[in-house]
Design an enzyme around this catalytic site. Sequence first.
Site, mmCIF file in Angstrom:
data_model
loop_
_atom_site.group_PDB
_atom_site.id
_atom_site.type_symbol
_atom_site.label_atom_id
_atom_site.label_comp_id
_atom_site.label_asym_id
_atom_site.label_seq_id
_atom_site.Cartn_x
_atom_site.Cartn_y
_atom_site.Cartn_z
ATOM 1 N N ARG A 200 0.723 -1.044 -0.227
ATOM 2 C CA ARG A 200 -0.132 -0.018 0.051
ATOM 3 C C ARG A 200 1.006 1.140 0.110
ATOM 4 N NH1 ARG A 200 -3.867 -0.583 5.030
ATOM 5 N NH2 ARG A 200 -4.655 1.481 4.379
ATOM 6 N N CYS A 259 -1.132 6.252 9.049
ATOM 7 C CA CYS A 259 -1.314 4.802 8.527
ATOM 8 C C CYS A 259 -2.510 5.049 7.619
ATOM 9 C CB CYS A 259 -1.752 4.052 9.795
ATOM 10 S SG CYS A 259 -3.112 4.567 10.687
#
Length: 305
Positions: A200, A259
């Site tokens: 990611r 995050c």
Amino acid sequence: MIAKKIADTALFLNNKEAAMTTPSLFISAEWLAQRLNDENIQILDARMLAPGLEKTRDIHAEYLTAHLPGAPFFDIEALSDHTSPYPHMMPRAESFAVAMRELGVASNRHLVVYDEGNLFSAPRAWWMLRYFGVERVSILAGGLAGWQQAQLPLASGAVDVAEAEFDVGPNNGEIKRATEVLLISHEGGAQIIDARAANRFHGEVDEPRPGLHRGRIPGSLNVAWNTLVSEGRLKPADELRAIFSQQGVDFSQPLIASCGSGVTAVVVILALTSLGVKNVALYDGSWGEWGSRHDLPIVNDAQST
């Protein structure tokens, strides 16, 4: 000589009292099981599902089926700021205090939070409580899974706890906004640590939340949260230091954790806290904010290769 002995005794007692009032980041299932009836300790169930899993699981139903005795459900999603378009943003202090009082959470108790046993969401609950001034907060090592493996008692159904006193204290933590992170990304002055998985971070796969760009904040470093965790606990300190070092993290600089939505970034903060690292802030908007906007710079390594 007598005066020195008296002074040494006083110092010992003061240190002993400080140790009793400053709990460890983690406590064991055995330690907690021996104190289930201690009125100064309160357990909170902070289980939370990763994005996408809510389609196949009902975490509230799972809580009602089995939880630690006397533990109300600390619903991170419900406790977030729902006026924000971004997920899991920190609420206002007044709103959080009211919610805690209604949940029966007392700010002067030693609060013990736990999750499924993956150390996914308990750190976020730990951080929220500390941010709003609770002095004594610990995480149950191994979480619910470890408790069950030890064959310790469980309860079912809703927990009805009388309303408690919850007073918001000085913030124990720092939140950074997108404008601050943007400035740091351009000009430096701090390191940005992204706790998402490497694929990611590099933009190789779609985000689990629809509508977000692929990629990362320019200049950010990648320390995937789950590389810091083993069996619901943080890895040993020497392993944590090695992981951060391998990813280029400099403990002497101010650090900002990010995050997907501000949850697993706190695993990074927890690990840094366990190592005694200071000056660590949370970018609460994280990729849920940054990746949804079209006016912020993004690096996509997958496109640049």
